[in-house]
Design an enzyme around this catalytic site. Structure first.
Site, short mmCIF file in Angstrom:
data_model
loop_
_atom_site.label_atom_id
_atom_site.label_comp_id
_atom_site.label_asym_id
_atom_site.label_seq_id
_atom_site.Cartn_x
_atom_site.Cartn_y
_atom_site.Cartn_z
N LYS A 25 3.80 -3.15 6.26
CA LYS A 25 4.83 -2.44 7.02
C LYS A 25 4.56 -2.55 8.52
O LYS A 25 3.41 -2.44 8.95
CB LYS A 25 4.85 -0.98 6.57
CG LYS A 25 5.93 -0.10 7.19
CD LYS A 25 5.84 1.30 6.60
CE LYS A 25 6.87 2.24 7.20
NZ LYS A 25 6.78 3.59 6.61
N SER A 46 11.07 5.48 5.53
CA SER A 46 10.98 4.45 6.54
C SER A 46 10.39 3.13 6.04
O SER A 46 10.38 2.14 6.77
CB SER A 46 10.14 4.96 7.71
OG SER A 46 8.81 5.22 7.31
N SER A 68 8.62 8.65 3.01
CA SER A 68 8.91 7.26 3.37
C SER A 68 8.41 6.21 2.38
O SER A 68 8.72 5.03 2.55
CB SER A 68 8.32 6.95 4.75
OG SER A 68 9.02 7.67 5.73
#
Length: 491
Positions: free
Chosen positions: A73, A149, A173
């Site tokens: 990520k 996210s 997330s």
């Protein structure tokens, strides 16, 4: 190896192929990249490539996942020499000075990291639509969000680019994207996985690193390689003697599970969210577990306000820190981030500390709850994944916001309806996930349900401290009874 062969295996299966020399790491990397070329222009999951992967597959790889392609990520997971943009223009060209601890652990496990995945600016939204890289899209329906996210990671796994990817969770997330994309998303308990060396306990320990995957055994094996202490951590986590991977296939026993669906923020969840929980209750009951409807064991309205207040203040810190680090002005950030930061600056020190201190109230209330129940069951989402752009500010409100930001009077937003609008938009469709972050408990989203339109909609289980092994045992039992890994979107 073509996609039809590549997509048949999870990460554990691919690692076995490499270990038995049925396939080479270079062949797996080529297959992952080929799939990315085929679908990334549709889902916009990968926003940065890491060419060092070619050197990895040419060398000697060791570890339990040697040769398996992997994505990290683009937030809090630094790869030395490459920027960690966090969805922010101001950070998009600043290279990381060193690997994050978790990235080192993934590399030590033999994973071949060949790219970074999309995320909203500073991970501050439940959708992944940064201005810097554009919106990520849900492989099950390209008009909808994969969540956030960790939306880019979830989109990449659901689209078949990789079987598992790096993710993180500060308010849902990991679980929100897993719930949107039909994946397994485990948020470990506080301090179980490393956040260093440049961070200690982001969001007062609410944020943790983890993964999204297609199978429980991958999630468990990944937790084995990333869990454990690091010298720069403020915590010394209690890691169980038996590996997490060894929990897959073990009987979880007869569990007493409390279930709740309505919340103060969302008193009437979408019928699909209700149906998802009802289906899970039927399955759990069939397996011999006791499931009992419960009321909220905590003040969920106050918890939501406390969560957002700390997020707003954290955004103000992120903006100020990034400006000092890069020399950027307001032009380096999105309007929404500047608005949230402005709201954060209106918060007094005592009010902020009070919000943080109230977390102990929620911890005590959950400790009491877990004295009577083994797990808490909720929907992961209160509705189907929203459409791309659904939470964009209306044009008139955006124009007013821009004016207030230019004139440095955005603090008046504290007294405007925009605050209520932002609360409803940010948490109205995901009111269930923040509890585990603020109380430090582990939680998992499982893909046990699809809507009549074929969209995934996950259910969440929250466990007491140290409950990761229990979550894995139950998840594996549910997966064995109602398998989901074969379900794939058509792209």
């Amino acid at each position: 190896m073509d996609f039809s062969d590549y997509s048949r295996y999870d990460a554990t299966g691919l690692a076995e192929l490499v270990a038995t020399k049925q396939v080479t790491p270079a062949e797996l990397l080529a297959a992952a990249r080929a799939r990315a070329v085929e679908v990334n222009n549709k889902v916009n999951a990968i926003v940065r490539t890491i060419p060092e992967a070619d050197q990895q597959v040419e060398g000697e790889l060791t570890g339990p996942f040697a040769g398996v392609p992997f994505l990290i990520k683009d937030l809090g997971q630094d790869y030395q020499g490459h920027p960690t943009a966090a969805g922010c223009r101001a950070l998009s060209t600043l290279p990381a000075a060193e690997h994050s601890t978790i990235v080192r652990r993934w590399l030590d496990a033999g994973l071949v990291i060949f790219g970074k995945t999309n995320t909203p600016e500073f991970g501050a939204k439940g959708v992944t639509e940064p201005e810097l890289f554009g919106a990520s899209r849900n492989p099950w329906d390209l008009s909808r969000t994969p969540g956030g996210s960790s939306g880019g990671s979830a989109a990449a796994v659901a689209a078949g680019i990789v079987p598992v990817a790096g993710a993180s969770d500060g308010g849902g997330s990991i679980r929100i994207p897993a719930g949107c994309c039909g994946l397994v998303g485990l948020k470990p308990g506080r301090g179980v996985t490393p956040m260093g060396p440049t961070a200690g306990e982001p969001m007062h320990g609410a944020a943790v690193n983890g993964t999204v995957s297609r199978t429980v055994r991958d999630t468990a094996a990944m937790l084995d390689i990333i869990s454990g202490p690091e010298p720069t951590s403020p915590y010394l986590p209690a890691i169980p003697k038996d590996s997490y991977a060894s929990q897959v296939g073990r009987d979880p026993g007869k569990l007493r599970i409390g279930v709740r669906v309505p919340t103060v923020i969302t008193p009437n969840p979408d019928p699909a969210a209700v149906a998802a929980v009802e289906a899970a209750v039927r399955l759990l009951t069939h397996l011999g577990h006791e499931v009992i409807e419960v009321s909220a064991p905590y003040d969920d309205g106050q918890l939501a306000r406390d969560f957002l207040l700390t997020w707003f203040v954290h955004a103000a810190y992120e903006v100020d820190h990034t400006k000092k680090l890069t020399g950027a002005g307001d032009e380096g950030f999105e309007r929404d981030t500047l608005l949230i930061a402005a709201l954060g600056r209106t918060t007094s020190g005592p009010d902020y500390v009070a919000a943080v201190e109230r977390r102990h109230d929620y911890v005590r209330e959950m400790a009491t709850f877990f004295g009577d129940y083994d797990l808490l069951l909720t929907p992961t989402l209160a509705k189907s994944p929203p459409r791309i752009g659904e939470f964009n500010l209306p044009a008139p409100l955006a124009a007013v916001s821009d004016l207030l930001l230019r004139t440095k009077t955005a603090r008046v937003l504290k007294y405007a309806n925009i605050v209520d609008s932002m609360i409803n938009d940010n948490l109205g469709w995901v009111p269930y996930t923040q509890l585990a972050n603020l109380t430090g408990r582990p939680a998992i989203s499982l893909p046990l349900y699809q809507t009549p339109k074929g969209l995934p909609l996950g259910v969440q289980f929250v466990a007491p401290l140290g409950g990761e092994s229990l979550l894995i045992r139950l998840a594996a039992q549910l997966e064995a009874t109602e398998p989901w890994a074969h379900r794939r979107p058509t792209l």
